[in-house]
Design a protein around this motif. Structure first.
Motif, short mmCIF file in Angstrom:
data_model
loop_
_atom_site.label_atom_id
_atom_site.label_comp_id
_atom_site.label_asym_id
_atom_site.label_seq_id
_atom_site.Cartn_x
_atom_site.Cartn_y
_atom_site.Cartn_z
N LEU A 3 0.26 -0.33 2.97
CA LEU A 3 1.24 -1.41 3.07
C LEU A 3 2.21 -1.03 4.17
CD1 LEU A 3 1.87 -1.74 -0.75
CD2 LEU A 3 0.67 -3.41 0.65
N VAL A 4 2.34 -1.88 5.18
CA VAL A 4 3.17 -1.57 6.34
C VAL A 4 4.17 -2.69 6.56
CG1 VAL A 4 3.22 -1.00 8.79
CG2 VAL A 4 1.29 -0.26 7.37
N GLU A 5 5.45 -2.36 6.36
CA GLU A 5 6.52 -3.34 6.53
C GLU A 5 7.00 -3.38 7.98
OE1 GLU A 5 7.19 -1.17 2.52
OE2 GLU A 5 6.67 -0.66 4.59
N SER A 6 7.51 -4.54 8.36
CA SER A 6 8.12 -4.70 9.68
C SER A 6 9.13 -5.83 9.61
CB SER A 6 7.05 -5.00 10.75
OG SER A 6 6.37 -6.19 10.44
N GLY A 7 9.93 -5.94 10.67
CA GLY A 7 10.87 -7.06 10.77
C GLY A 7 12.31 -6.73 10.45
N GLY A 8 12.56 -5.51 10.02
CA GLY A 8 13.93 -5.12 9.75
C GLY A 8 14.73 -4.99 11.04
N TYR A 94 11.15 -2.31 0.79
CA TYR A 94 9.77 -1.90 0.59
C TYR A 94 8.94 -3.06 0.06
CZ TYR A 94 11.79 2.85 0.37
OH TYR A 94 12.47 4.01 0.62
N CYS A 95 7.72 -3.18 0.53
CA CYS A 95 6.77 -4.04 -0.17
C CYS A 95 5.92 -3.14 -1.04
CB CYS A 95 5.94 -4.89 0.77
SG CYS A 95 4.69 -4.05 1.72
N ALA A 96 5.47 -3.69 -2.15
CA ALA A 96 4.75 -2.89 -3.12
C ALA A 96 3.73 -3.73 -3.86
CB ALA A 96 5.72 -2.25 -4.12
N LYS A 97 2.65 -3.11 -4.23
CA LYS A 97 1.61 -3.76 -5.02
C LYS A 97 1.96 -3.58 -6.50
CE LYS A 97 -3.33 -3.13 -5.98
NZ LYS A 97 -3.09 -2.52 -7.29
N VAL A 98 1.96 -4.68 -7.22
CA VAL A 98 2.30 -4.63 -8.64
C VAL A 98 1.13 -4.05 -9.43
CG1 VAL A 98 2.88 -6.04 -10.65
CG2 VAL A 98 3.88 -6.58 -8.43
N LEU A 99 1.44 -3.16 -10.33
CA LEU A 99 0.41 -2.57 -11.19
C LEU A 99 -0.16 -3.67 -12.09
CD1 LEU A 99 -0.97 0.03 -12.16
CD2 LEU A 99 0.93 0.31 -13.77
N MET A 107 5.14 -0.87 -9.99
CA MET A 107 4.30 -0.86 -8.80
C MET A 107 3.45 0.40 -8.73
SD MET A 107 7.01 -2.91 -8.32
CE MET A 107 8.37 -1.93 -7.76
N ASP A 108 2.26 0.30 -8.17
CA ASP A 108 1.42 1.47 -8.02
C ASP A 108 1.26 1.92 -6.58
OD1 ASP A 108 -1.81 -0.19 -8.75
OD2 ASP A 108 -0.16 -0.71 -7.39
N TYR A 109 1.55 1.05 -5.62
CA TYR A 109 1.49 1.44 -4.22
C TYR A 109 2.69 0.85 -3.48
CZ TYR A 109 -3.28 3.04 -5.01
OH TYR A 109 -4.38 3.70 -5.48
N TRP A 110 3.21 1.63 -2.54
CA TRP A 110 4.40 1.25 -1.79
C TRP A 110 4.16 1.44 -0.29
CZ3 TRP A 110 9.38 0.73 -4.33
CH2 TRP A 110 9.33 0.93 -5.72
N GLY A 111 4.89 0.67 0.51
CA GLY A 111 4.96 0.96 1.93
C GLY A 111 6.04 1.99 2.20
N LYS A 112 6.28 2.26 3.49
CA LYS A 112 7.32 3.23 3.85
C LYS A 112 8.68 2.58 4.06
CE LYS A 112 4.13 6.60 5.83
NZ LYS A 112 3.77 7.41 7.00
N GLY A 113 8.71 1.27 4.10
CA GLY A 113 9.98 0.58 4.17
C GLY A 113 10.40 0.16 5.56
N THR A 114 11.26 -0.85 5.63
CA THR A 114 11.87 -1.30 6.86
C THR A 114 13.36 -1.48 6.60
OG1 THR A 114 11.72 -2.91 8.68
CG2 THR A 114 11.39 -3.77 6.45
N LEU A 115 14.18 -1.00 7.52
CA LEU A 115 15.62 -0.97 7.30
C LEU A 115 16.27 -2.27 7.75
CD1 LEU A 115 18.09 0.69 6.44
CD2 LEU A 115 18.23 1.51 8.81
N VAL A 116 17.06 -2.83 6.86
CA VAL A 116 17.86 -4.01 7.16
C VAL A 116 19.33 -3.63 7.10
CG1 VAL A 116 18.55 -6.30 6.34
CG2 VAL A 116 16.14 -5.63 6.31
N THR A 117 20.05 -3.91 8.17
CA THR A 117 21.47 -3.63 8.22
C THR A 117 22.21 -4.93 8.51
OG1 THR A 117 21.06 -1.40 9.08
CG2 THR A 117 23.29 -2.28 9.32
N VAL A 118 23.13 -5.28 7.64
CA VAL A 118 23.91 -6.50 7.81
C VAL A 118 25.35 -6.10 8.09
CG1 VAL A 118 24.60 -8.70 6.82
CG2 VAL A 118 22.39 -7.68 6.20
N SER A 119 25.77 -6.37 9.31
CA SER A 119 27.09 -5.93 9.73
C SER A 119 27.55 -6.75 10.93
CB SER A 119 27.07 -4.44 10.10
OG SER A 119 28.31 -4.04 10.64
N SER A 120 28.86 -6.96 11.02
CA SER A 120 29.40 -7.64 12.19
C SER A 120 29.81 -6.64 13.25
CB SER A 120 30.60 -8.51 11.77
OG SER A 120 31.56 -7.72 11.10
#
Length: 120
Positions: A3-8, A94-99, A107-120
């Protein structure tokens, strides 16, 4: 399973981001999926889930009405459209596959995550 996240990235308060998750190594169309996040210094928080066919989409109260989960089973892709972002949405997502047969937050499998930062 992969599982590979992107877009953060960096977004301003009130802004939008769309996260994507590319999945492989399992029968994507047969499994429910979830998005989970972890804010700096805090524990894991389940954000949203989606059933195998896309018809069931529960949300955490903290994101309900602002985030939309979706999936494309033809492309093995999971998405999270985030709108009206708040600083408290800052987290590693993280996106994850539900067990199978378990709750949305199991969840039984996870991606490595994508960082979202909300700031002005």
């Amino acid at each position: 399973v992969q599982l590979v996240e992107s877009g953060g990235g960096l977004a301003q308060p009130g802004g939008s981001l769309r996260l994507s998750c590319a999945a492989s190594g399992f029968t994507f169309s047969s499994d429910a999926l979830s998005w989970v996040r972890q804010a700096p210094g805090k524990g894991l928080e389940w954000v949203s889930g989606i059933g195998s066919g896309g018809g069931v989409t529960p949300y955490a109260d903290s994101v309900k009405g602002r985030f939309t989960i979706s999936r494309d089973n033809a492309k093995n892709m999971l998405y999270l459209q985030m709108s009206s972002l708040k600083p408290e949405d800052t987290a590693l997502y993280y996106c994850a596959k539900v067990l199978g047969g378990s709750s949305w937050a199991s969840m039984d499998y996870w991606g490595k995550g994508t960082l979202v930062t909300v700031s002005s």
